[in-house]
Design an enzyme around this catalytic site. Sequence first.
Site, PDB file in Angstrom:
ATOM      1  N   GLY A 250       0.799  -1.150  -0.064  1.00 46.14           N
ATOM      2  CA  GLY A 250      -0.057   0.096   0.100  1.00 46.14           C
ATOM      3  C   GLY A 250       1.070   1.202   0.131  1.00 46.14           C
ATOM      4  N   GLU A 291       4.004  -6.561   1.960  1.00 40.11           N
ATOM      5  CA  GLU A 291       3.690  -6.966   0.448  1.00 40.11           C
ATOM      6  C   GLU A 291       3.801  -5.859  -0.547  1.00 40.11           C
ATOM      7  OE1 GLU A 291       0.812 -10.681   0.833  1.00 40.11           O
ATOM      8  OE2 GLU A 291      -0.073  -8.962   0.458  1.00 40.11           O
ATOM      9  N   PRO A 292       4.833  -5.171  -0.590  1.00 40.33           N
ATOM     10  CA  PRO A 292       4.482  -3.987  -1.516  1.00 40.33           C
ATOM     11  C   PRO A 292       4.688  -4.396  -3.134  1.00 40.33           C
ATOM     12  CG  PRO A 292       6.996  -4.363  -0.840  1.00 40.33           C
ATOM     13  CD  PRO A 292       6.068  -5.509  -0.198  1.00 40.33           C
ATOM     14  N   GLY A 293       3.910  -3.512  -4.006  1.00 38.14           N
ATOM     15  CA  GLY A 293       3.939  -3.802  -5.276  1.00 38.14           C
ATOM     16  C   GLY A 293       4.513  -2.437  -5.995  1.00 38.14           C
ATOM     17  N   ARG A 294       3.567  -1.479  -5.709  1.00 37.95           N
ATOM     18  CA  ARG A 294       3.551  -0.302  -6.533  1.00 37.95           C
ATOM     19  C   ARG A 294       5.063   0.617  -6.208  1.00 37.95           C
ATOM     20  NH1 ARG A 294      -0.558   3.282  -7.850  1.00 37.95           N
ATOM     21  NH2 ARG A 294      -1.768   1.990  -6.282  1.00 37.95           N
ATOM     22  N   TYR A 335      -9.399   6.014 -11.773  1.00 37.13           N
ATOM     23  CA  TYR A 335      -8.733   6.529 -10.530  1.00 37.13           C
ATOM     24  C   TYR A 335      -8.564   7.975 -10.685  1.00 37.13           C
ATOM     25  CZ  TYR A 335      -7.449   1.973 -10.088  1.00 37.13           C
ATOM     26  OH  TYR A 335      -7.300   0.271 -10.116  1.00 37.13           O
ATOM     27  N   CYS A 362     -11.788   5.281 -28.349  1.00 38.42           N
ATOM     28  CA  CYS A 362     -13.032   5.939 -28.849  1.00 38.42           C
ATOM     29  C   CYS A 362     -13.990   6.124 -27.523  1.00 38.42           C
ATOM     30  CB  CYS A 362     -13.821   5.147 -29.500  1.00 38.42           C
ATOM     31  SG  CYS A 362     -13.238   5.042 -31.022  1.00 38.42           S
ATOM     32  N   GLU A 363     -13.219   6.999 -26.636  1.00 33.52           N
ATOM     33  CA  GLU A 363     -13.855   7.639 -25.386  1.00 33.52           C
ATOM     34  C   GLU A 363     -13.235   8.763 -24.977  1.00 33.52           C
ATOM     35  OE1 GLU A 363     -15.310   5.572 -22.815  1.00 33.52           O
ATOM     36  OE2 GLU A 363     -15.216   3.721 -24.071  1.00 33.52           O
ATOM     37  N   TYR A 391       0.669  -1.236 -12.264  1.00 30.07           N
ATOM     38  CA  TYR A 391      -0.736  -1.257 -12.577  1.00 30.07           C
ATOM     39  C   TYR A 391      -1.198  -0.661 -13.978  1.00 30.07           C
ATOM     40  CZ  TYR A 391      -1.006  -2.596  -7.553  1.00 30.07           C
ATOM     41  OH  TYR A 391      -0.833  -3.115  -6.466  1.00 30.07           O
TER      42      TYR A 391
HETATM   43  N1  LLP Z   1      -1.259  -6.929  -0.928  1.00 30.75           N
HETATM   44  C1  LLP Z   1      -2.481  -7.274  -1.240  1.00 30.75           C
HETATM   45  C2  LLP Z   1      -3.471  -8.370  -0.641  1.00 30.75           C
HETATM   46  C3  LLP Z   1      -3.060  -6.394  -2.212  1.00 30.75           C
HETATM   47  O1  LLP Z   1      -4.232  -6.109  -2.738  1.00 30.75           O
HETATM   48  C4  LLP Z   1      -2.344  -5.274  -2.981  1.00 30.75           C
HETATM   49  C5  LLP Z   1      -2.955  -4.335  -3.903  1.00 30.75           C
HETATM   50  C6  LLP Z   1      -1.111  -5.305  -2.477  1.00 30.75           C
HETATM   51  C7  LLP Z   1      -0.280  -6.028  -1.517  1.00 30.75           C
HETATM   52  C8  LLP Z   1       0.081  -4.157  -3.132  1.00 30.75           C
HETATM   53  O2  LLP Z   1      -0.328  -3.013  -2.791  1.00 30.75           O
HETATM   54  P1  LLP Z   1       0.554  -1.830  -3.420  1.00 30.75           P
HETATM   55  O3  LLP Z   1       1.863  -1.923  -2.431  1.00 30.75           O
HETATM   56  O4  LLP Z   1       0.887  -1.957  -4.638  1.00 30.75           O
HETATM   57  O5  LLP Z   1      -0.143  -0.560  -3.182  1.00 30.75           O
HETATM   58  N2  LLP Z   1      -4.953  -1.094  -9.528  1.00 30.75           N
HETATM   59  C9  LLP Z   1      -4.937  -0.072  -8.434  1.00 30.75           C
HETATM   60  C10 LLP Z   1      -4.116  -0.536  -7.226  1.00 30.75           C
HETATM   61  C11 LLP Z   1      -4.740  -1.896  -6.913  1.00 30.75           C
HETATM   62  C12 LLP Z   1      -4.144  -2.366  -5.684  1.00 30.75           C
HETATM   63  C13 LLP Z   1      -4.579  -3.925  -5.469  1.00 30.75           C
HETATM   64  N3  LLP Z   1      -4.000  -4.487  -4.125  1.00 30.75           N
HETATM   65  C14 LLP Z   1      -4.030   1.083  -8.891  1.00 30.75           C
HETATM   66  O6  LLP Z   1      -3.676   1.346 -10.089  1.00 30.75           O
HETATM   67  O7  LLP Z   1      -4.111   2.451  -8.263  1.00 30.75           O
END
Ligand code: LLP
Length: 434
Positions: A250, A291-294, A335, A362-363, A391
């Site tokens: 997050g 659990e980082p993604g972004r 978003y 086309c939007e 994402y």
């Molecule tokens: N763990 C779980 C269970 C999650 O559902 C997520 C993201 C993460 C970790 C990683 O979160 P992060 O560190 O990336 O914030 N599509 C949206 C974001 C959706 C996030 C979904 N879950 C966007 O483009 O902003």
Amino acid sequence: MEPQNKNSRPQRFPQRLKIGGCDAGELAETHGTPLICYDEAIIRDNCKRYIASFARNGNRVAYAGKAFLCLAMCQIVAEEGLYLDVVSGGELYTALQAGFPAEKIYFHGNNKSRDELTMAVTAGVGCIVVDNTYEYQNLREVARASRSLQPASILLRVAVGVDAATHPYVMTGHFESKFGLSLGSQELDSLVADALNEPSLTLMGFHSHIGSQITDSRSFTQAVDALFAGVRRYLTLYQWSPPELNLGGGLGVPYTADDKQISIEEHCALLLNTAQRHMDDLNFTSRLTVEPGRSIVGPAGTTLYRVGAIKRTPNGRCFVNVDGGMADNPRVALYQAKYTCSVADRLDQPGSFTYTVAGKACESGDILIWDHPLPEVQSGDILAVNTTGAYTYSMASNYNRLPRPAVVLAKDGEAKLIIARETYSDLTRLDRPK
Ligand code: LLP
């Protein structure tokens, strides 16, 4: 060296955008556009920073693959020593195809099918994060039926009742969320009791993820506080303390100069210190997972587009139309996400003009950036949109039958194609004439 004439201005060379040491214009020329370019060193550096700041005393960092996943990304994550969070059979398949160790995988999702659960148990996935009672019952049947000698390790996903400071579409820890079992609910109490007595399952603890793109640290502290209030409940009810607590991802990244930023180090220290205070208080120790993604891939990505038609409206707004848009990056339409951009071969020129960057779908909502300062743009220019590593490709679609872009990984001046551009024949590959 020529003597410098004091009165002459230093000669200005047009400054060109580099990604991983590669010239952005050349990347666009070689691979076509739209092109998502990752700077490999930034991805690896972010992984290392998470490991250095969080992964001590058995604590873990799991990369959230939903932000961006492909074979090469799985390889990088494995090489950097992170665990991996997957959220579907497709992500799990990708990880297994890449040779990612199954025991280092967390399997998420709020509606895993029986087939997906079977796939996970059969593959020996390290941990299944169970979202709800229906899934728990399904998994219990799958685990009982499996010939595995090892019980399946699970975490129960909980909603901690925190409204994270972020866009409502990416809030996940409030009690009205579709995700997880509400902390303090009888439903959760009975699942904990059942799991503790179920030989085919090992209950490792809880998982909480409150949302994404969060840059207010109070949301994270509140979530950890609430999670430990839940832990206290099970210490009292069942004299059980969870061996693992997964605090989710997050952490937000800055997309524009107005965005706040919490560094990876600050974020990890906050989570660890807050959790440690509670563990000292309750007198137990648990493994912590983040659990980082972004925050791993977001800043490492740049999307290159080629400018086509330029349109000026009667009111003076100027649209530069690019050869991609909401199909390769739906985040703005979904978003109202904000991005910045540059003209790839004129970084040194001031943004004296204001442009709205429009996609080709086309939007009318297919606008990537509203009213952004740029030097004068011409058709044929390469426009680079920053911070598109998270994402975007993972959410890309074939809307309007637009082929999905190619993805390259650039490092030390060399770029490697890691996802090929979709072709028109890919678009009809699954079609069957009637
Ligand atoms: N763990 C779980 C269970 C999650 O559902 C997520 C993201 C993460 C970790 C990683 O979160 P992060 O560190 O990336 O914030 N599509 C949206 C974001 C959706 C996030 C979904 N879950 C966007 O483009 O902003």
